[in-house]
Design a protein around this motif. Structure first.
Motif, mmCIF file in Angstrom:
data_model
loop_
_atom_site.group_PDB
_atom_site.id
_atom_site.type_symbol
_atom_site.label_atom_id
_atom_site.label_comp_id
_atom_site.label_asym_id
_atom_site.label_seq_id
_atom_site.Cartn_x
_atom_site.Cartn_y
_atom_site.Cartn_z
ATOM 1 N N GLY A 39 0.783 -1.229 0.000
ATOM 2 C CA GLY A 39 0.000 0.000 0.000
ATOM 3 C C GLY A 39 0.814 1.278 0.000
ATOM 4 N N MET A 40 2.089 1.185 -0.209
ATOM 5 C CA MET A 40 2.949 2.355 -0.196
ATOM 6 C C MET A 40 2.975 2.999 -1.581
ATOM 7 S SD MET A 40 3.797 2.382 2.930
ATOM 8 C CE MET A 40 5.113 3.535 3.094
ATOM 9 N N VAL A 41 1.903 3.676 -1.911
ATOM 10 C CA VAL A 41 1.776 4.308 -3.216
ATOM 11 C C VAL A 41 1.795 5.813 -3.033
ATOM 12 C CG1 VAL A 41 0.305 4.539 -5.235
ATOM 13 C CG2 VAL A 41 0.434 2.369 -4.040
ATOM 14 N N GLU A 42 2.583 6.472 -3.856
ATOM 15 C CA GLU A 42 2.683 7.916 -3.755
ATOM 16 C C GLU A 42 1.777 8.599 -4.770
ATOM 17 O OE1 GLU A 42 6.533 9.588 -3.382
ATOM 18 O OE2 GLU A 42 7.328 7.824 -2.379
ATOM 19 N N CYS A 43 0.531 8.237 -4.759
ATOM 20 C CA CYS A 43 -0.426 8.834 -5.683
ATOM 21 C C CYS A 43 -1.510 9.528 -4.857
ATOM 22 C CB CYS A 43 -1.051 7.756 -6.567
ATOM 23 S SG CYS A 43 -2.354 8.386 -7.638
ATOM 24 N N PRO A 44 -1.783 10.791 -5.127
ATOM 25 C CA PRO A 44 -2.798 11.509 -4.350
ATOM 26 C C PRO A 44 -4.214 10.979 -4.602
ATOM 27 C CG PRO A 44 -2.019 12.869 -6.157
ATOM 28 C CD PRO A 44 -1.167 11.631 -6.138
ATOM 29 N N LEU A 45 -4.407 10.175 -5.655
ATOM 30 C CA LEU A 45 -5.742 9.665 -5.983
ATOM 31 C C LEU A 45 -5.983 8.229 -5.513
ATOM 32 C CD1 LEU A 45 -5.948 10.913 -9.672
ATOM 33 C CD2 LEU A 45 -6.825 12.037 -7.621
ATOM 34 N N VAL A 46 -5.021 7.650 -4.798
ATOM 35 C CA VAL A 46 -5.077 6.225 -4.485
ATOM 36 C C VAL A 46 -6.407 5.801 -3.843
ATOM 37 C CG1 VAL A 46 -3.983 6.302 -2.203
ATOM 38 C CG2 VAL A 46 -3.734 4.277 -3.645
ATOM 39 N N ASP A 47 -7.001 6.643 -3.020
ATOM 40 C CA ASP A 47 -8.255 6.272 -2.349
ATOM 41 C C ASP A 47 -9.500 6.597 -3.165
ATOM 42 O OD1 ASP A 47 -6.998 5.208 -0.107
ATOM 43 O OD2 ASP A 47 -6.796 7.196 0.805
ATOM 44 N N SER A 48 -9.367 7.372 -4.211
ATOM 45 C CA SER A 48 -10.552 7.739 -4.991
ATOM 46 C C SER A 48 -10.277 7.721 -6.489
ATOM 47 C CB SER A 48 -11.027 9.138 -4.572
ATOM 48 O OG SER A 48 -10.009 10.081 -4.808
ATOM 49 N N CYS A 49 -9.501 6.761 -6.910
ATOM 50 C CA CYS A 49 -9.079 6.711 -8.302
ATOM 51 C C CYS A 49 -10.046 5.892 -9.146
ATOM 52 C CB CYS A 49 -7.689 6.099 -8.378
ATOM 53 S SG CYS A 49 -7.070 5.916 -10.053
ATOM 54 N N GLY A 50 -10.430 6.437 -10.265
ATOM 55 C CA GLY A 50 -11.300 5.715 -11.188
ATOM 56 C C GLY A 50 -10.590 4.529 -11.830
#
Length: 160
Positions: A96-107
């Motif tokens: 779960g170590m992802v550096e994406c600001p959309l990780v929790d709400s990504c389409g």
């Protein structure tokens, strides 16, 4: 998504055992039928045995047989045992170590998860028995019969 060679040959090994129903299958015979190394098949055998998809019988007359009826072993059962990861994207990985600001709400994450679930759903619809019965000549192709040559059933032309 691409399945590993291990999964491919695990399915083939199960198909061989299903086609050879009522008899123990031996790894050297399976390896010869598919043109792969015995060592490779022995490595595949371990997780299949642990999951109860096959049983092994030791000894001089030993071998391998299905652990349950071929009609009860789905392709999903095999894939689940033989594949290490179903991470279609970085955000699917366990840490779960992802550096994406959309990780929790990504389409994209949602779409990929839906695609993966559909993939698993289709695999769950097919059994080893389905694959074996789809090829009436499978015993000949795998060298499981004493026949020297496979002959297709004669097609009778309709009367004119």
């Amino acid at each position: 998504m691409r399945l590993t060679k291990q999964t491919n040959y695990a399915v083939r090994m199960l198909m061989y055992c299903a086609a050879n129903e009522g008899h123990l299958s031996r790894i050297p015979e399976i390896a010869k039928a598919y043109g792969v190394s015995e060592l490779f098949l022995f490595k595949i055998l371990q997780p299949l045995n642990k999951a109860g998809l096959v049983e092994t019988v030791r000894g001089r007359n030993g071998g391998v047989r299905l652990g349950k009826p071929a009609a009860e072993i789905t392709l999903f059962d095999v894939v689940r045992v033989t594949e290490d990861s179903f991470a279609m994207a970085e955000c699917f990985e366990d840490d779960g170590m992802v550096e994406c600001p959309l990780v929790d709400s990504c389409g994209l994450n949602s779409a990929l998860r839906k695609a993966l679930n559909a993939f698993f759903g289709v695999l769950s619809e097919y059994t080893i028995d389905d694959l074996v019965k789809a090829r009436p000549q499978i015993n000949f192709l795998l060298g499981l019969t004493g026949e020297k040559e496979y002959r297709k059933p004669a097609v009778v032309a309709p009367a004119a």
